[in-house]
Design an enzyme around this catalytic site. Sequence first.
Site, PDB file in Angstrom:
ATOM      1  N   PHE A   1      -6.344   5.645   8.029  1.00  0.00           N
ATOM      2  CA  PHE A   1      -4.929   5.842   8.356  1.00  0.00           C
ATOM      3  C   PHE A   1      -4.173   4.520   8.332  1.00  0.00           C
ATOM      4  O   PHE A   1      -4.729   3.485   8.699  1.00  0.00           O
ATOM      5  CB  PHE A   1      -4.770   6.485   9.740  1.00  0.00           C
ATOM      6  CG  PHE A   1      -5.284   7.892   9.806  1.00  0.00           C
ATOM      7  CD1 PHE A   1      -4.466   8.960   9.448  1.00  0.00           C
ATOM      8  CD2 PHE A   1      -6.586   8.152  10.202  1.00  0.00           C
ATOM      9  CE1 PHE A   1      -4.950  10.262   9.501  1.00  0.00           C
ATOM     10  CE2 PHE A   1      -7.076   9.452  10.248  1.00  0.00           C
ATOM     11  CZ  PHE A   1      -6.253  10.512   9.890  1.00  0.00           C
TER      12      PHE A   1
ATOM     13  N   HIS B   1      -1.269  -1.211  -4.225  1.00  0.00           N
ATOM     14  CA  HIS B   1      -2.547  -0.813  -3.642  1.00  0.00           C
ATOM     15  C   HIS B   1      -2.531   0.697  -3.398  1.00  0.00           C
ATOM     16  O   HIS B   1      -1.611   1.229  -2.762  1.00  0.00           O
ATOM     17  CB  HIS B   1      -2.780  -1.554  -2.325  1.00  0.00           C
ATOM     18  CG  HIS B   1      -4.133  -1.344  -1.735  1.00  0.00           C
ATOM     19  ND1 HIS B   1      -5.253  -2.034  -2.173  1.00  0.00           N
ATOM     20  CD2 HIS B   1      -4.563  -0.509  -0.749  1.00  0.00           C
ATOM     21  CE1 HIS B   1      -6.302  -1.649  -1.475  1.00  0.00           C
ATOM     22  NE2 HIS B   1      -5.909  -0.716  -0.606  1.00  0.00           N
TER      23      HIS B   1
ATOM     24  N   SER C   1       0.833  -1.200   0.000  1.00  0.00           N
ATOM     25  CA  SER C   1       0.000   0.000   0.000  1.00  0.00           C
ATOM     26  C   SER C   1       0.866   1.248   0.000  1.00  0.00           C
ATOM     27  O   SER C   1       1.657   1.466   0.929  1.00  0.00           O
ATOM     28  CB  SER C   1      -0.910   0.019   1.232  1.00  0.00           C
ATOM     29  OG  SER C   1      -1.531   1.284   1.356  1.00  0.00           O
TER      30      SER C   1
ATOM     31  N   HIS D   1      -8.390   1.666  -4.257  1.00  0.00           N
ATOM     32  CA  HIS D   1      -9.424   1.558  -3.226  1.00  0.00           C
ATOM     33  C   HIS D   1      -9.970   2.951  -2.936  1.00  0.00           C
ATOM     34  O   HIS D   1      -9.265   3.798  -2.383  1.00  0.00           O
ATOM     35  CB  HIS D   1      -8.792   0.923  -1.978  1.00  0.00           C
ATOM     36  CG  HIS D   1      -9.706   0.815  -0.814  1.00  0.00           C
ATOM     37  ND1 HIS D   1      -9.257   0.442   0.439  1.00  0.00           N
ATOM     38  CD2 HIS D   1     -11.044   1.017  -0.673  1.00  0.00           C
ATOM     39  CE1 HIS D   1     -10.276   0.426   1.286  1.00  0.00           C
ATOM     40  NE2 HIS D   1     -11.360   0.784   0.628  1.00  0.00           N
TER      41      HIS D   1
ATOM     42  N   MET E   1     -11.877  -4.908   5.408  1.00  0.00           N
ATOM     43  CA  MET E   1     -10.969  -4.007   6.115  1.00  0.00           C
ATOM     44  C   MET E   1     -10.745  -4.554   7.518  1.00  0.00           C
ATOM     45  O   MET E   1     -11.691  -4.787   8.268  1.00  0.00           O
ATOM     46  CB  MET E   1     -11.569  -2.601   6.206  1.00  0.00           C
ATOM     47  CG  MET E   1     -11.588  -1.834   4.892  1.00  0.00           C
ATOM     48  SD  MET E   1      -9.933  -1.526   4.213  1.00  0.00           S
ATOM     49  CE  MET E   1      -9.211  -0.505   5.511  1.00  0.00           C
TER      50      MET E   1
ATOM     51  N   MET F   1      -8.433   8.795  -0.455  1.00  0.00           N
ATOM     52  CA  MET F   1      -9.253   9.280   0.660  1.00  0.00           C
ATOM     53  C   MET F   1      -9.605  10.743   0.446  1.00  0.00           C
ATOM     54  O   MET F   1      -8.748  11.531   0.018  1.00  0.00           O
ATOM     55  CB  MET F   1      -8.497   9.114   1.976  1.00  0.00           C
ATOM     56  CG  MET F   1      -8.009   7.704   2.241  1.00  0.00           C
ATOM     57  SD  MET F   1      -7.140   7.593   3.818  1.00  0.00           S
ATOM     58  CE  MET F   1      -6.382   5.980   3.672  1.00  0.00           C
TER      59      MET F   1
ATOM     60  N   ASP G   1      -4.689   3.824  -1.907  1.00  0.00           N
ATOM     61  CA  ASP G   1      -5.812   4.256  -1.070  1.00  0.00           C
ATOM     62  C   ASP G   1      -6.163   5.707  -1.350  1.00  0.00           C
ATOM     63  O   ASP G   1      -5.390   6.620  -1.031  1.00  0.00           O
ATOM     64  CB  ASP G   1      -5.452   4.100   0.408  1.00  0.00           C
ATOM     65  CG  ASP G   1      -5.421   2.646   0.841  1.00  0.00           C
ATOM     66  OD1 ASP G   1      -6.405   1.935   0.587  1.00  0.00           O
ATOM     67  OD2 ASP G   1      -4.411   2.225   1.440  1.00  0.00           O
TER      68      ASP G   1
ATOM     69  N   ASP H   1      -7.123  -5.999   4.141  1.00  0.00           N
ATOM     70  CA  ASP H   1      -6.346  -4.759   4.210  1.00  0.00           C
ATOM     71  C   ASP H   1      -6.404  -4.192   5.625  1.00  0.00           C
ATOM     72  O   ASP H   1      -7.484  -3.881   6.120  1.00  0.00           O
ATOM     73  CB  ASP H   1      -6.913  -3.744   3.207  1.00  0.00           C
ATOM     74  CG  ASP H   1      -6.164  -2.417   3.216  1.00  0.00           C
ATOM     75  OD1 ASP H   1      -5.150  -2.302   3.915  1.00  0.00           O
ATOM     76  OD2 ASP H   1      -6.612  -1.494   2.502  1.00  0.00           O
TER      77      ASP H   1
ATOM     78  N   MET I   1     -11.943   5.354  -0.888  1.00  0.00           N
ATOM     79  CA  MET I   1     -12.568   5.645   0.402  1.00  0.00           C
ATOM     80  C   MET I   1     -13.114   7.066   0.322  1.00  0.00           C
ATOM     81  O   MET I   1     -12.668   7.972   1.026  1.00  0.00           O
ATOM     82  CB  MET I   1     -11.553   5.522   1.538  1.00  0.00           C
ATOM     83  CG  MET I   1     -10.866   4.177   1.635  1.00  0.00           C
ATOM     84  SD  MET I   1      -9.779   4.132   3.083  1.00  0.00           S
ATOM     85  CE  MET I   1      -8.675   2.807   2.631  1.00  0.00           C
TER      86      MET I   1
END
Length: 216
Positions: free
Chosen positions: A144, A34, A9, A67, A138, A38, A36, A176, A69
């Site tokens: 975080f 990966h 990640s 991913h 998750m 956000m 993330d 994850d 979010m």
Amino acid sequence: MSKTFIAPSILSANFADMGAEIRRMQDAGADWIHCDVMDGIFVPNITFGPKMIKDIRKVTDLVLDVHLMITEPIRYIPQFADAGADYITIQVESTDKVEETLLAIKERGCKCGAVISPDTPVEVLRKYLPLCDMALVMSVHPGFGGQKFIENSVAKLEELKKLRDEINPNCIIEIDGGITEDNVQKVRAAGAEAIVAGSAIFGSKDPAKTIANMKL
């Protein structure tokens, strides 16, 4: 045990030198990267947008596992697909248009996935699994990196595997959050096939050894 995909990640990467960090993971034997995303609304952190994905795509041929979010992710599917995402996964809690969003991802030529946070029951995924190329549990609260693994995630993986095997055997199960060399075997035994790890890999003195150990 089925093939295991290791997905470092980039939340734990050095953002000032992302190209080198991606190449470092590729050289260490990573299968996927990966990413993330956000938005500071669905989760209290802000990371990056489609341009980061586009720039990473230029330096690697590895699978980009994006991913989202973010609130109402359907608004940004075209941008992330065009940026070069291979998988786009969405939080089921982030929208009341989960099915519509999964279909929108497929329509843009990407593989799609549904994600559940620690407080969301696995059963919620039942109606989405027929559409999903991947389902993600998750094992920390989203937002975080560096959090401690939530132990009841193992039982959730086992439940999801039964549901997946019944409904859509081709759907990959991903985990994850808080994954390390110490707990990776139990999540794999419970059904996880794609392993997301941030600090455990990026912070390792020997990422290649860490990735190899996670596949043992």
